[in-house]
Design a protein around this motif. Structure first.
Motif, PDB file in Angstrom:
ATOM      1  N   SER A  12       0.529  -1.092  -0.007  1.00 23.89           N
ATOM      2  CA  SER A  12       0.274   0.058   0.008  1.00 23.89           C
ATOM      3  C   SER A  12       0.862   1.351   0.238  1.00 23.89           C
ATOM      4  O   SER A  12       0.474   2.344  -0.531  1.00 23.89           O
ATOM      5  N   VAL A  13       2.121   1.160   0.767  1.00 22.86           N
ATOM      6  CA  VAL A  13       2.959   2.339   0.792  1.00 22.86           C
ATOM      7  C   VAL A  13       3.675   2.524  -0.848  1.00 22.86           C
ATOM      8  O   VAL A  13       3.528   3.650  -1.113  1.00 22.86           O
ATOM      9  N   ARG A  14       3.710   1.501  -1.486  1.00 22.76           N
ATOM     10  CA  ARG A  14       4.225   1.497  -2.824  1.00 22.76           C
ATOM     11  C   ARG A  14       3.194   2.359  -3.545  1.00 22.76           C
ATOM     12  O   ARG A  14       3.507   3.183  -4.422  1.00 22.76           O
ATOM     13  N   LEU A  15       1.963   1.883  -3.744  1.00 29.41           N
ATOM     14  CA  LEU A  15       0.942   2.779  -4.202  1.00 29.41           C
ATOM     15  C   LEU A  15       0.791   4.023  -3.840  1.00 29.41           C
ATOM     16  O   LEU A  15       0.695   5.087  -4.710  1.00 29.41           O
ATOM     17  N   GLN A  16       0.853   4.324  -2.731  1.00 27.25           N
ATOM     18  CA  GLN A  16       0.997   5.672  -2.151  1.00 27.25           C
ATOM     19  C   GLN A  16       2.157   6.650  -2.829  1.00 27.25           C
ATOM     20  O   GLN A  16       2.099   7.916  -3.314  1.00 27.25           O
ATOM     21  N   LEU A  17       3.313   5.921  -2.865  1.00 25.96           N
ATOM     22  CA  LEU A  17       4.578   6.775  -3.337  1.00 25.96           C
ATOM     23  C   LEU A  17       4.175   7.104  -5.109  1.00 25.96           C
ATOM     24  O   LEU A  17       4.574   7.984  -5.356  1.00 25.96           O
ATOM     25  N   ARG A  18       3.650   5.914  -5.790  1.00 21.73           N
ATOM     26  CA  ARG A  18       3.374   6.161  -7.117  1.00 21.73           C
ATOM     27  C   ARG A  18       2.650   7.566  -7.261  1.00 21.73           C
ATOM     28  O   ARG A  18       2.372   7.859  -8.494  1.00 21.73           O
ATOM     29  N   GLN A  19       1.704   7.998  -6.241  1.00 23.09           N
ATOM     30  CA  GLN A  19       1.160   9.131  -6.617  1.00 23.09           C
ATOM     31  C   GLN A  19       1.775  10.507  -6.176  1.00 23.09           C
ATOM     32  O   GLN A  19       0.972  11.455  -6.235  1.00 23.09           O
ATOM     33  N   ASN A  20       2.690  10.303  -5.606  1.00 27.01           N
ATOM     34  CA  ASN A  20       3.457  11.553  -5.541  1.00 27.01           C
ATOM     35  C   ASN A  20       3.887  12.240  -6.738  1.00 27.01           C
ATOM     36  O   ASN A  20       4.349  11.873  -7.764  1.00 27.01           O
ATOM     37  N   GLN A  21       3.507  13.773  -6.790  1.00 25.46           N
ATOM     38  CA  GLN A  21       3.826  14.524  -7.606  1.00 25.46           C
ATOM     39  C   GLN A  21       4.860  14.305  -8.571  1.00 25.46           C
ATOM     40  O   GLN A  21       5.178  14.450  -9.735  1.00 25.46           O
ATOM     41  N   LEU A  22       5.991  14.346  -7.610  1.00 23.15           N
ATOM     42  CA  LEU A  22       7.566  14.519  -8.348  1.00 23.15           C
ATOM     43  C   LEU A  22       8.044  13.089  -8.728  1.00 23.15           C
ATOM     44  O   LEU A  22       8.417  12.951  -9.860  1.00 23.15           O
ATOM     45  N   LEU A  23       7.544  12.075  -8.137  1.00 28.90           N
ATOM     46  CA  LEU A  23       7.916  11.023  -8.466  1.00 28.90           C
ATOM     47  C   LEU A  23       7.234  10.178  -9.629  1.00 28.90           C
ATOM     48  O   LEU A  23       7.851   9.079 -10.014  1.00 28.90           O
ATOM     49  N   GLN A  24       5.973  10.534  -9.814  1.00 26.76           N
ATOM     50  CA  GLN A  24       5.181   9.889 -10.808  1.00 26.76           C
ATOM     51  C   GLN A  24       5.919   9.552 -12.253  1.00 26.76           C
ATOM     52  O   GLN A  24       5.509   8.454 -12.924  1.00 26.76           O
ATOM     53  N   GLY A  25       6.778  10.520 -12.685  1.00 22.98           N
ATOM     54  CA  GLY A  25       7.205  10.184 -14.093  1.00 22.98           C
ATOM     55  C   GLY A  25       8.417   9.029 -14.030  1.00 22.98           C
ATOM     56  O   GLY A  25       8.976   9.090 -15.151  1.00 22.98           O
ATOM     57  N   MET A  26       8.771   8.688 -12.998  1.00 19.58           N
ATOM     58  CA  MET A  26      10.023   7.589 -12.902  1.00 19.58           C
ATOM     59  C   MET A  26       9.903   6.431 -13.580  1.00 19.58           C
ATOM     60  O   MET A  26       8.786   5.684 -13.689  1.00 19.58           O
ATOM     61  N   THR A  27      11.043   5.842 -14.011  1.00 24.67           N
ATOM     62  CA  THR A  27      10.715   4.645 -14.733  1.00 24.67           C
ATOM     63  C   THR A  27      10.815   3.300 -13.782  1.00 24.67           C
ATOM     64  O   THR A  27      11.495   3.608 -12.490  1.00 24.67           O
ATOM     65  N   ALA A  28      10.681   2.261 -14.153  1.00 26.34           N
ATOM     66  CA  ALA A  28      10.456   0.956 -13.289  1.00 26.34           C
ATOM     67  C   ALA A  28      12.264   0.807 -12.617  1.00 26.34           C
ATOM     68  O   ALA A  28      12.246   0.647 -11.574  1.00 26.34           O
ATOM     69  N   PRO A  29      13.306   0.919 -13.547  1.00 31.66           N
ATOM     70  CA  PRO A  29      14.551   0.743 -12.907  1.00 31.66           C
ATOM     71  C   PRO A  29      14.748   1.803 -11.925  1.00 31.66           C
ATOM     72  O   PRO A  29      15.551   1.807 -10.852  1.00 31.66           O
ATOM     73  N   GLN A  30      14.270   3.023 -12.182  1.00 29.83           N
ATOM     74  CA  GLN A  30      14.450   4.202 -10.943  1.00 29.83           C
ATOM     75  C   GLN A  30      13.848   3.973  -9.748  1.00 29.83           C
ATOM     76  O   GLN A  30      14.239   4.123  -8.584  1.00 29.83           O
ATOM     77  N   TRP A  31      12.610   3.262 -10.056  1.00 28.46           N
ATOM     78  CA  TRP A  31      11.920   2.915  -8.746  1.00 28.46           C
ATOM     79  C   TRP A  31      12.733   1.977  -7.762  1.00 28.46           C
ATOM     80  O   TRP A  31      12.863   1.794  -6.681  1.00 28.46           O
ATOM     81  N   ALA A  32      13.152   0.808  -8.697  1.00 29.34           N
ATOM     82  CA  ALA A  32      14.040  -0.193  -8.160  1.00 29.34           C
ATOM     83  C   ALA A  32      15.304   0.203  -7.314  1.00 29.34           C
ATOM     84  O   ALA A  32      15.551  -0.268  -6.410  1.00 29.34           O
ATOM     85  N   GLU A  33      15.625   1.275  -7.706  1.00 35.22           N
ATOM     86  CA  GLU A  33      16.907   1.866  -7.357  1.00 35.22           C
ATOM     87  C   GLU A  33      16.474   2.591  -5.943  1.00 35.22           C
ATOM     88  O   GLU A  33      17.203   2.600  -5.015  1.00 35.22           O
ATOM     89  N   LEU A  34      15.508   3.536  -6.176  1.00 31.72           N
ATOM     90  CA  LEU A  34      15.023   4.270  -5.074  1.00 31.72           C
ATOM     91  C   LEU A  34      14.593   3.571  -3.731  1.00 31.72           C
ATOM     92  O   LEU A  34      14.688   3.986  -2.693  1.00 31.72           O
ATOM     93  N   GLU A  35      13.407   2.728  -4.045  1.00 34.34           N
ATOM     94  CA  GLU A  35      12.738   2.055  -2.940  1.00 34.34           C
ATOM     95  C   GLU A  35      13.760   1.688  -1.864  1.00 34.34           C
ATOM     96  O   GLU A  35      13.342   1.840  -0.672  1.00 34.34           O
ATOM     97  N   PRO A  36      14.804   0.728  -2.031  1.00 38.12           N
ATOM     98  CA  PRO A  36      15.653   0.414  -0.815  1.00 38.12           C
ATOM     99  C   PRO A  36      16.204   1.504  -0.066  1.00 38.12           C
ATOM    100  O   PRO A  36      16.644   1.118   0.873  1.00 38.12           O
ATOM    101  N   LEU A  37      16.536   2.672  -0.543  1.00 41.04           N
ATOM    102  CA  LEU A  37      17.007   3.575  -0.062  1.00 41.04           C
ATOM    103  C   LEU A  37      15.916   4.487   0.977  1.00 41.04           C
ATOM    104  O   LEU A  37      16.583   5.090   1.964  1.00 41.04           O
ATOM    105  N   LEU A  38      14.691   4.363   0.794  1.00 40.90           N
ATOM    106  CA  LEU A  38      13.717   4.722   1.750  1.00 40.90           C
ATOM    107  C   LEU A  38      13.431   4.262   3.045  1.00 40.90           C
ATOM    108  O   LEU A  38      13.653   2.976   3.069  1.00 40.90           O
ATOM    109  N   ALA A  39      13.049   5.259   3.887  1.00 39.62           N
ATOM    110  CA  ALA A  39      12.569   4.526   5.179  1.00 39.62           C
ATOM    111  C   ALA A  39      11.083   5.150   5.332  1.00 39.62           C
ATOM    112  O   ALA A  39      10.832   6.256   4.982  1.00 39.62           O
ATOM    113  N   ILE A  40      10.323   4.409   6.074  1.00 40.12           N
ATOM    114  CA  ILE A  40       8.738   4.884   6.317  1.00 40.12           C
ATOM    115  C   ILE A  40       8.631   5.390   7.661  1.00 40.12           C
ATOM    116  O   ILE A  40       9.037   4.473   8.592  1.00 40.12           O
TER     117      ILE A  40
END
Length: 203
Positions: A12-40
């Motif tokens: 569900s957090v992933r779905l919320q992140l995908r709605q972020n105005q800045l991050l919406q345009g990112m590619t799948a590889p960019q998401w794969a790189e960013l997600e492990p860096l994030l803390a909730i």
């Protein structure tokens, strides 16, 4: 605070992140790189995310709730610079680039959930992805312009004008901000704000 990959609600957090105005345009590889860096992280109403004068800086993506950016003088008088809600971000990027302490606090107006990462990691991610960096720096400029316009508004417009401008610029927030917080943002007393709202037929 929980690392994104091991968060029990990561889907569900992933779905919320995908709605972020800045991050919406990112590619799948960019998401794969960013997600492990994030803390909730979850914050209680009134809890600071960032304190004015901090030197440790974070990049915040708001998943739920609302926060405010606020500055205070040595006497404790506060001025609210902006509100931000889910789908938006807040950042100390300008202070980090200038190597100065954070010049404001970020405080939860409601319960808030964020996805966040240290500013050095975010800056390194941006350097690897110029397209995201370009969008991000544009958003930072918009944010700074918004804060400046609000500050000027407090000096140039009368009380009804300040309220009318806020309702025009931020209709999505108008009904969500507690009266005391909105009054402080508009440099009004809560009583004056109530009278102005009654005149235009608002609750």
């Amino acid at each position: 605070m929980t690392a994104f990959p091991s968060h029990p609600q990561r889907n569900s957090v992933r779905l919320q992140l995908r709605q972020n105005q800045l991050l919406q345009g990112m590619t799948a590889p960019q998401w794969a790189e960013l997600e492990p860096l994030l803390a909730i992280a979850d914050y209680r109403k009134g809890e600071p995310l960032v304190r004015q004068g901090d030197e440790e800086m974070e990049q915040f993506f708001i998943l739920e709730g609302m926060l405010k950016r606020v500055v205070s003088n040595p006497e404790g008088r506060e001025m609210i610079l902006r509100f931000a809600a889910e789908g938006e971000m807040d950042t100390s990027y300008a202070a980090w680039r200038m190597r100065t302490p954070v010049p404001y606090s970020n405080v939860a107006v409601t319960k808030v959930r964020t996805a966040e990462l240290p500013m050095p990691q975010w800056a390194e991610f941006l350097e690897r992805h110029p397209d995201v960096k370009q969008r991000f720096e544009y958003e930072v400029m918009k944010l700074m312009s918004e804060v400046m316009a609000h500050t000027i508004t407090l000096h140039l417009l009368d009380a009804p004008g300040r309220l009318a401008r806020f309702q025009r610029k931020h209709p999505e927030l108008a009904g969500r901000i507690p009266k005391k917080e909105l009054a402080a943002y508009l440099n009004l007393t809560p009583e004056t704000l109530s009278r102005l709202r009654q005149k235009v037929g608002e609750p």
